[in-house]
Write a protein that holds these residues in place. Structure first.
Motif, PDB file in Angstrom:
ATOM      1  N   THR A  17       9.761   2.910  -2.518  1.00  0.00           N
ATOM      2  CA  THR A  17       9.054   2.478  -1.303  1.00  0.00           C
ATOM      3  C   THR A  17       7.675   3.112  -1.236  1.00  0.00           C
ATOM      4  O   THR A  17       6.683   2.439  -0.935  1.00  0.00           O
ATOM      5  CB  THR A  17       9.878   2.839  -0.050  1.00  0.00           C
ATOM      6  N   LEU A  18       7.597   4.400  -1.522  1.00  0.00           N
ATOM      7  CA  LEU A  18       6.307   5.092  -1.478  1.00  0.00           C
ATOM      8  C   LEU A  18       5.375   4.572  -2.570  1.00  0.00           C
ATOM      9  O   LEU A  18       4.192   4.334  -2.313  1.00  0.00           O
ATOM     10  CB  LEU A  18       6.498   6.601  -1.611  1.00  0.00           C
ATOM     11  N   ALA A  19       5.879   4.363  -3.773  1.00  0.00           N
ATOM     12  CA  ALA A  19       5.035   3.838  -4.856  1.00  0.00           C
ATOM     13  C   ALA A  19       4.486   2.469  -4.479  1.00  0.00           C
ATOM     14  O   ALA A  19       3.288   2.192  -4.684  1.00  0.00           O
ATOM     15  CB  ALA A  19       5.834   3.758  -6.160  1.00  0.00           C
ATOM     16  N   ALA A  20       5.325   1.617  -3.913  1.00  0.00           N
ATOM     17  CA  ALA A  20       4.867   0.289  -3.489  1.00  0.00           C
ATOM     18  C   ALA A  20       3.806   0.400  -2.397  1.00  0.00           C
ATOM     19  O   ALA A  20       2.820  -0.349  -2.398  1.00  0.00           O
ATOM     20  CB  ALA A  20       6.052  -0.545  -3.006  1.00  0.00           C
ATOM     21  N   ALA A  21       3.988   1.340  -1.477  1.00  0.00           N
ATOM     22  CA  ALA A  21       3.001   1.537  -0.408  1.00  0.00           C
ATOM     23  C   ALA A  21       1.672   2.024  -0.965  1.00  0.00           C
ATOM     24  O   ALA A  21       0.606   1.611  -0.488  1.00  0.00           O
ATOM     25  CB  ALA A  21       3.540   2.526   0.628  1.00  0.00           C
ATOM     26  N   LEU A  22       1.700   2.901  -1.957  1.00  0.00           N
ATOM     27  CA  LEU A  22       0.457   3.384  -2.570  1.00  0.00           C
ATOM     28  C   LEU A  22      -0.354   2.232  -3.154  1.00  0.00           C
ATOM     29  O   LEU A  22      -1.585   2.224  -3.064  1.00  0.00           O
ATOM     30  CB  LEU A  22       0.764   4.417  -3.657  1.00  0.00           C
ATOM     31  N   ILE A  23       0.331   1.247  -3.711  1.00  0.00           N
ATOM     32  CA  ILE A  23      -0.345   0.076  -4.263  1.00  0.00           C
ATOM     33  C   ILE A  23      -0.760  -0.876  -3.139  1.00  0.00           C
ATOM     34  O   ILE A  23      -1.916  -1.320  -3.084  1.00  0.00           O
ATOM     35  CB  ILE A  23       0.562  -0.649  -5.286  1.00  0.00           C
ATOM     36  N   LYS A  24       0.161  -1.177  -2.235  1.00  0.00           N
ATOM     37  CA  LYS A  24      -0.104  -2.138  -1.152  1.00  0.00           C
ATOM     38  C   LYS A  24      -1.263  -1.682  -0.261  1.00  0.00           C
ATOM     39  O   LYS A  24      -2.088  -2.486   0.161  1.00  0.00           O
ATOM     40  CB  LYS A  24       1.156  -2.349  -0.309  1.00  0.00           C
ATOM     41  N   GLN A  25      -1.335  -0.385   0.003  1.00  0.00           N
ATOM     42  CA  GLN A  25      -2.396   0.142   0.873  1.00  0.00           C
ATOM     43  C   GLN A  25      -3.660   0.488   0.087  1.00  0.00           C
ATOM     44  O   GLN A  25      -4.569   1.116   0.629  1.00  0.00           O
ATOM     45  CB  GLN A  25      -1.876   1.370   1.639  1.00  0.00           C
ATOM     46  N   ALA A  26      -3.701   0.086  -1.182  1.00  0.00           N
ATOM     47  CA  ALA A  26      -4.864   0.275  -2.056  1.00  0.00           C
ATOM     48  C   ALA A  26      -5.254   1.744  -2.241  1.00  0.00           C
ATOM     49  O   ALA A  26      -6.407   2.061  -2.500  1.00  0.00           O
ATOM     50  CB  ALA A  26      -6.049  -0.546  -1.567  1.00  0.00           C
ATOM     51  N   ALA A  27      -4.269   2.631  -2.118  1.00  0.00           N
ATOM     52  CA  ALA A  27      -4.533   4.034  -2.426  1.00  0.00           C
ATOM     53  C   ALA A  27      -4.685   4.205  -3.937  1.00  0.00           C
ATOM     54  O   ALA A  27      -5.391   5.095  -4.399  1.00  0.00           O
ATOM     55  CB  ALA A  27      -3.394   4.912  -1.908  1.00  0.00           C
ATOM     56  N   MET A  28      -3.997   3.323  -4.674  1.00  0.00           N
ATOM     57  CA  MET A  28      -4.083   3.287  -6.128  1.00  0.00           C
ATOM     58  C   MET A  28      -4.141   1.822  -6.532  1.00  0.00           C
ATOM     59  O   MET A  28      -3.572   0.974  -5.844  1.00  0.00           O
ATOM     60  CB  MET A  28      -2.862   3.977  -6.760  1.00  0.00           C
ATOM     61  N   PRO A  29      -4.817   1.499  -7.635  1.00  0.00           N
ATOM     62  CA  PRO A  29      -4.903   0.092  -8.040  1.00  0.00           C
ATOM     63  C   PRO A  29      -3.552  -0.443  -8.535  1.00  0.00           C
ATOM     64  O   PRO A  29      -2.699   0.318  -8.992  1.00  0.00           O
ATOM     65  CB  PRO A  29      -5.933   0.106  -9.174  1.00  0.00           C
ATOM     66  N   ALA A  30      -3.376  -1.752  -8.446  1.00  0.00           N
ATOM     67  CA  ALA A  30      -2.115  -2.385  -8.844  1.00  0.00           C
ATOM     68  C   ALA A  30      -1.728  -2.042 -10.278  1.00  0.00           C
ATOM     69  O   ALA A  30      -0.543  -1.894 -10.582  1.00  0.00           O
ATOM     70  CB  ALA A  30      -2.205  -3.893  -8.651  1.00  0.00           C
TER      71      ALA A  30
ATOM     72  N   VAL B 174       2.795   2.743 -12.497  1.00  0.00           N
ATOM     73  CA  VAL B 174       3.543   3.863 -13.079  1.00  0.00           C
ATOM     74  C   VAL B 174       2.986   5.195 -12.565  1.00  0.00           C
ATOM     75  O   VAL B 174       3.750   6.109 -12.253  1.00  0.00           O
ATOM     76  CB  VAL B 174       3.536   3.806 -14.624  1.00  0.00           C
ATOM     77  N   ASP B 175       1.670   5.298 -12.437  1.00  0.00           N
ATOM     78  CA  ASP B 175       1.074   6.515 -11.879  1.00  0.00           C
ATOM     79  C   ASP B 175       1.494   6.695 -10.415  1.00  0.00           C
ATOM     80  O   ASP B 175       1.759   7.809  -9.973  1.00  0.00           O
ATOM     81  CB  ASP B 175      -0.451   6.475 -12.000  1.00  0.00           C
ATOM     82  N   ALA B 176       1.577   5.598  -9.684  1.00  0.00           N
ATOM     83  CA  ALA B 176       2.063   5.658  -8.305  1.00  0.00           C
ATOM     84  C   ALA B 176       3.507   6.153  -8.281  1.00  0.00           C
ATOM     85  O   ALA B 176       3.896   6.926  -7.395  1.00  0.00           O
ATOM     86  CB  ALA B 176       1.942   4.294  -7.638  1.00  0.00           C
ATOM     87  N   ALA B 177       4.297   5.740  -9.252  1.00  0.00           N
ATOM     88  CA  ALA B 177       5.692   6.208  -9.334  1.00  0.00           C
ATOM     89  C   ALA B 177       5.741   7.717  -9.571  1.00  0.00           C
ATOM     90  O   ALA B 177       6.571   8.413  -8.970  1.00  0.00           O
ATOM     91  CB  ALA B 177       6.430   5.464 -10.444  1.00  0.00           C
ATOM     92  N   HIS B 178       4.855   8.237 -10.428  1.00  0.00           N
ATOM     93  CA  HIS B 178       4.825   9.691 -10.663  1.00  0.00           C
ATOM     94  C   HIS B 178       4.550  10.432  -9.354  1.00  0.00           C
ATOM     95  O   HIS B 178       5.249  11.388  -9.008  1.00  0.00           O
ATOM     96  CB  HIS B 178       3.750  10.067 -11.685  1.00  0.00           C
ATOM     97  N   VAL B 179       3.528   9.990  -8.630  1.00  0.00           N
ATOM     98  CA  VAL B 179       3.176  10.623  -7.352  1.00  0.00           C
ATOM     99  C   VAL B 179       4.345  10.522  -6.381  1.00  0.00           C
ATOM    100  O   VAL B 179       4.717  11.504  -5.724  1.00  0.00           O
ATOM    101  CB  VAL B 179       1.909   9.979  -6.747  1.00  0.00           C
ATOM    102  N   ALA B 180       4.943   9.344  -6.295  1.00  0.00           N
ATOM    103  CA  ALA B 180       6.030   9.118  -5.345  1.00  0.00           C
ATOM    104  C   ALA B 180       7.259   9.966  -5.666  1.00  0.00           C
ATOM    105  O   ALA B 180       7.855  10.580  -4.767  1.00  0.00           O
ATOM    106  CB  ALA B 180       6.389   7.636  -5.333  1.00  0.00           C
ATOM    107  N   ILE B 181       7.645  10.013  -6.909  1.00  0.00           N
ATOM    108  CA  ILE B 181       8.838  10.777  -7.290  1.00  0.00           C
ATOM    109  C   ILE B 181       8.634  12.265  -7.020  1.00  0.00           C
ATOM    110  O   ILE B 181       9.503  12.933  -6.447  1.00  0.00           O
ATOM    111  CB  ILE B 181       9.219  10.493  -8.759  1.00  0.00           C
ATOM    112  N   ALA B 182       7.487  12.799  -7.419  1.00  0.00           N
ATOM    113  CA  ALA B 182       7.209  14.212  -7.158  1.00  0.00           C
ATOM    114  C   ALA B 182       7.188  14.500  -5.658  1.00  0.00           C
ATOM    115  O   ALA B 182       7.682  15.546  -5.215  1.00  0.00           O
ATOM    116  CB  ALA B 182       5.881  14.611  -7.792  1.00  0.00           C
ATOM    117  N   THR B 183       6.657  13.577  -4.888  1.00  0.00           N
ATOM    118  CA  THR B 183       6.546  13.765  -3.442  1.00  0.00           C
ATOM    119  C   THR B 183       7.900  13.717  -2.757  1.00  0.00           C
ATOM    120  O   THR B 183       8.242  14.620  -1.991  1.00  0.00           O
ATOM    121  CB  THR B 183       5.603  12.705  -2.835  1.00  0.00           C
ATOM    122  N   VAL B 184       8.687  12.679  -3.017  1.00  0.00           N
ATOM    123  CA  VAL B 184       9.964  12.550  -2.299  1.00  0.00           C
ATOM    124  C   VAL B 184      10.964  13.632  -2.699  1.00  0.00           C
ATOM    125  O   VAL B 184      11.851  13.962  -1.909  1.00  0.00           O
ATOM    126  CB  VAL B 184      10.600  11.145  -2.432  1.00  0.00           C
ATOM    127  N   HIS B 185      10.809  14.201  -3.868  1.00  0.00           N
ATOM    128  CA  HIS B 185      11.692  15.287  -4.282  1.00  0.00           C
ATOM    129  C   HIS B 185      11.167  16.650  -3.837  1.00  0.00           C
ATOM    130  O   HIS B 185      11.773  17.681  -4.146  1.00  0.00           O
ATOM    131  CB  HIS B 185      11.916  15.244  -5.795  1.00  0.00           C
TER     132      HIS B 185
END
Length: 166
Positions: free
Chosen positions: A83-96, A100-111
């Motif tokens: 959900t967080l990785a998708a939001a990072l892309i949807k809200q244009a915090a990171m490019p589409a 995978v980079d959004a997934a790295h940020v999201a996984i580290a964050t939620v854990h």
């Protein structure tokens, strides 16, 4: 308690790459090798996206990356991380293209890890993107993540961690 560190794929790549003649690449390799020598001071984690990326490319290089990753705890890509990785892309915090980079940020964050260790200045440790990433992460309901590249990784007290669910 040891600082908890998410090891992103670029760390494994620099650690295991053949020596580079490029001065910047060579310096990053040496810094990474030096940090790796003291990795026991940290609790290390990676994820399935790290392993997927590590398997790509030259088979011999992939084997070296996977060898370095052996024994490191693998975090799940929980639904919250997706959900967080998708939001990072949807809200244009990171490019589409950086899903995978959004997934790295999201996984580290939620854990709730203390650091996301990376040499990826394009999308993860990017000073221009960081405010957008932090804003998005907070909007979704997490505290700001702490990314670090090799030259800035320092010990932090456990109670200073900024990667916990609100």
């Amino acid at each position: 308690m040891k600082p908890r560190v998410y090891v992103e794929t670029s760390i494994l790549s620099y650690l295991t790459a053949l020596p580079s003649r490029d001065v910047i690449q060579a310096a990053r390799q040496q810094v990474t090798i030096g940090w790796w020598a003291r990795r026991d001071e940290f609790e290390l984690f990676l994820s399935d996206p790290v392993l997927t990326e590590a398997r790509r490319g030259d088979p011999a290089a992939a084997a070296r990356r996977l060898g370095a990753a052996a024994g490191i705890a693998v975090l799940s890509g929980a639904e919250e991380a997706e959900t967080l990785a998708a939001a990072l892309i949807k809200q244009a915090a990171m490019p589409a293209k950086a899903i995978v980079d959004a997934a790295h940020v999201a996984i580290a964050t939620v854990h709730g890890l203390d650091f996301l260790l990376t040499w990826n200045f394009t999308h993860i440790a990017n000073a221009t993107m960081r405010p957008r990433i932090e804003s998005c992460v907070e909007t979704v309901g997490f505290d700001r993540p702490s990314s670090a590249h090799q030259t800035s990784c320092r010990h932090r007290r456990r109670n200073d961690s900024r990667c916990h669910r609100r």
